[in-house]
Design a protein around this motif. Structure first.
Motif, PDB file in Angstrom:
ATOM      1  N   SER A 254       0.841  -1.198   0.000  1.00 55.03           N
ATOM      2  CA  SER A 254       0.000   0.000   0.000  1.00 55.03           C
ATOM      3  C   SER A 254       0.876   1.248   0.000  1.00 55.03           C
ATOM      4  O   SER A 254       1.018   1.924  -1.023  1.00 55.03           O
ATOM      5  CB  SER A 254      -0.963  -0.012   1.203  1.00 55.03           C
ATOM      6  N   GLU A 258       2.324   3.751  -3.003  1.00 55.69           N
ATOM      7  CA  GLU A 258       2.154   5.203  -3.022  1.00 55.69           C
ATOM      8  C   GLU A 258       3.491   5.910  -3.244  1.00 55.69           C
ATOM      9  O   GLU A 258       3.585   6.859  -4.026  1.00 55.69           O
ATOM     10  CB  GLU A 258       1.520   5.706  -1.722  1.00 55.69           C
ATOM     11  N   GLU A 325      -7.591  -2.607  -3.940  1.00 53.32           N
ATOM     12  CA  GLU A 325      -6.479  -1.763  -4.395  1.00 53.32           C
ATOM     13  C   GLU A 325      -5.712  -2.434  -5.531  1.00 53.32           C
ATOM     14  O   GLU A 325      -5.382  -1.799  -6.544  1.00 53.32           O
ATOM     15  CB  GLU A 325      -5.525  -1.493  -3.232  1.00 53.32           C
ATOM     16  N   PHE A 348      -7.990   4.211  -7.735  1.00 54.96           N
ATOM     17  CA  PHE A 348      -6.862   3.426  -7.230  1.00 54.96           C
ATOM     18  C   PHE A 348      -6.251   4.100  -6.014  1.00 54.96           C
ATOM     19  O   PHE A 348      -5.972   3.466  -4.984  1.00 54.96           O
ATOM     20  CB  PHE A 348      -5.846   3.263  -8.369  1.00 54.96           C
ATOM     21  N   SER A 349      -6.072   5.431  -6.087  1.00 59.48           N
ATOM     22  CA  SER A 349      -5.500   6.187  -4.984  1.00 59.48           C
ATOM     23  C   SER A 349      -6.353   6.080  -3.724  1.00 59.48           C
ATOM     24  O   SER A 349      -5.835   5.956  -2.611  1.00 59.48           O
ATOM     25  CB  SER A 349      -5.357   7.661  -5.382  1.00 59.48           C
ATOM     26  N   PHE A 351      -8.188   3.605  -2.656  1.00 61.27           N
ATOM     27  CA  PHE A 351      -8.021   2.332  -1.952  1.00 61.27           C
ATOM     28  C   PHE A 351      -6.593   2.126  -1.450  1.00 61.27           C
ATOM     29  O   PHE A 351      -6.387   1.467  -0.425  1.00 61.27           O
ATOM     30  CB  PHE A 351      -8.474   1.181  -2.852  1.00 61.27           C
ATOM     31  N   VAL A 352      -5.600   2.682  -2.144  1.00 56.09           N
ATOM     32  CA  VAL A 352      -4.223   2.624  -1.635  1.00 56.09           C
ATOM     33  C   VAL A 352      -4.165   3.265  -0.252  1.00 56.09           C
ATOM     34  O   VAL A 352      -3.648   2.694   0.717  1.00 56.09           O
ATOM     35  CB  VAL A 352      -3.250   3.356  -2.582  1.00 56.09           C
ATOM     36  N   ALA A 355      -6.101   1.588   2.528  1.00 59.96           N
ATOM     37  CA  ALA A 355      -5.363   0.414   3.018  1.00 59.96           C
ATOM     38  C   ALA A 355      -4.297   0.827   4.023  1.00 59.96           C
ATOM     39  O   ALA A 355      -4.061   0.143   5.033  1.00 59.96           O
ATOM     40  CB  ALA A 355      -4.730  -0.328   1.843  1.00 59.96           C
ATOM     41  N   SER A 415      -2.630  -9.413  -0.484  1.00 59.41           N
ATOM     42  CA  SER A 415      -3.842  -9.213   0.326  1.00 59.41           C
ATOM     43  C   SER A 415      -4.225 -10.471   1.099  1.00 59.41           C
ATOM     44  O   SER A 415      -4.825 -10.400   2.175  1.00 59.41           O
ATOM     45  CB  SER A 415      -5.015  -8.761  -0.562  1.00 59.41           C
TER      46      SER A 415
END
Length: 451
Positions: A254, A258, A325, A348-349, A351-352, A355, A415
């Protein structure tokens, strides 16, 4: 406040007087500036690439360098903050860390630029101090939200720097400086801001709600004995706990992602979609900008899941968010139209960063005697993930899109490790009792105020 520990049971953003909220505001702002300085050069890499004549492989090495030393720094900071407290640790990190941020402008070759980028990565360990400080200041009913919000607003610096540094760069250009000079002077700005914040942190925060470590030790010998006793075996207990290493992997999938996007987003949009520096920076900034609320959502829903289903609820929510993600990243990697690419990047951002927040809604409950060490190990996982991802982006025969797709598949696989994060019945019972106490204290607060 919690009557026993004096931990805050709610977040009052307009409160700048209580030690809990002063620590909250200064810790997220300090992390924000560290993140701003850490990735300040990223949106200017197209200019640096031209001046220093960097190859794709060299840029890949620079990406790896920017996050690699942070792995060791976070482990060291986790150990240090458990012993001397967050106040002194943050003060030194901000002031000393400002120098490589400002001095990167002295680079005149690939080798010197790489070295400065490596050293700057040490300020990424600021995350551990922020998470430690909010963990000891807030009660169980709100600690996940506090951790996620302080870290999320700090991570926001990675998005804001994508938007602001090209503007600072343009400002120096407007003053008559050449491009080769402007990017160098632009990096002085975040460095100065870090020094100022270091002094503010020293004067306006305390290590704990009750006071600073040295003051407490003088007033309460039992506290000192307890800290010494708690410290014995804490490191061994942390490194031998498989749950810690599962969270290490999850955070790599995660926060590691980023960090990678922060490093490559601007140059990716600049090269793949043929955008100018300012436009590419603005779009890249949207990714980090989601930290304004996305990471907080992860912590909030982690707390809600914990209230309803206990510690297993926190872990279950984390697993679902990381899984989504991964699929969102795979989808983003396939986009070739700019508007759709931006839309999928934002999803996407979301859920990143959720997380990331969900991860640190679990961390404070793994081992309360080693919060700093565990925060450091898990935080280091984020940088370890970014280092591994960096090797994909330095390969000459692999496009950025293909690298992103491979990362998405890895995230989906990781995950599943959340299934290994389990808590004993005693852990669940203890967490439930502490939660009920903090919730009862929160309900009592209005009555105390009215009386």
């Amino acid at each position: 406040m919690n009557s026993t520990t004096k931990k805050a049971t709610s977040i009052n953003l307009l409160d700048f007087k209580s030690p809990q909220m002063r620590a909250f505001h200064l810790s997220w702002f300090a992390f924000f500036l560290c993140f701003f300085g850490w990735f300040g050069i990223a949106p200017l890499m197209a200019v640096v690439r031209e001046e220093l004549e960097l190859t794709k492989s060299q840029i890949g090495n620079i990406i790896i360098a920017s996050v690699s030393i942070t792995v060791l720094a976070r482990l060291g900071i986790g150990w240090l903050v458990d012993r001397i407290g967050p106040r002194i640790t943050y003060t030194y990190l901000l002031i000393l860390g400002s120098f490589p941020v400002m001095f990167i402008g002295m680079s005149d070759s690939y080798e010197t630029f790489l070295l400065f980028r490596l050293i700057i990565g040490m300020i990424g360990s600021s995350f551990v101090i922020t998470q430690y400080h909010t963990s000891v200041m807030f009660a169980p009913n709100i600690v996940g939200t506090a951790n996620a919000t302080s870290a999320g607003w700090g991570n926001l610096g990675g998005g804001v720097t994508q938007m602001v540094m090209p503007l600072i760069f343009a400002l120096f250009i407007s003053f008559g400086f050449l491009e080769a000079e402007a990017w160098r002077y632009a990096m002085v700005v975040p460095g100065i801001a870090m020094i100022i914040t270091g002094f503010l942190y020293y004067h306006y925060t305390t290590d704990f709600p009750e006071g600073n470590i040295d003051e407490l030790s003088k007033k309460d010998l039992e506290y000192k004995k307890k800290k010494k006793s708690d410290g014995k075996g804490a490191l061994k207990a942390a490194v031998t706990d498989k749950r810690v290493w599962c969270l290490f992997l999850v955070y790599g999938a995660s926060f590691g992602i980023e960090l990678t996007i922060n490093n490559i987003a601007a140059i990716y949009y600049h090269d793949f979609f043929k955008l100018d520096l300012k436009t590419a920076g603005l779009i890249a900034g949207l990714f980090g900008g989601m930290n304004l609320f996305a990471r907080s959502l992860g912590g909030f829903f982690g707390d809600r899941s914990g209230i309803k289903w206990g510690l297993k609820g926190r872990v279950g929510f984390l697993g679902v968010v990381v899984l989504i993600e991964g699929f969102a990243l795979i989808l983003f990697s396939q986009m070739t139209l700019l508007p759709i690419a931006i839309g999928t990047m934002i999803v996407f951002s979301l859920f990143v960063q959720m997380a990331e927040g969900a991860t640190y809604s679990v961390v404070p409950f793994v081992n309360k005697k080693a919060i700093g060490i565990i925060s450091g190990i898990v935080g280091a996982g984020g940088n370890a993930g970014a280092v591994m991802a960096g090797f994909l982006f330095k390969m000459e025969g692999v496009t950025y899109g293909e690298s992103l797709c491979a990362l998405g598949i890895a995230v989906v696989a990781i995950s599943s490790t959340t299934l290994l994060i389990r808590f004993s019945e005693q852990d669940e019972k203890s967490a439930k009792e502490e939660l009920e106490e903090s919730l009862a204290e929160k309900k009592l607060q209005p009555e105390l105020v009215n009386s």
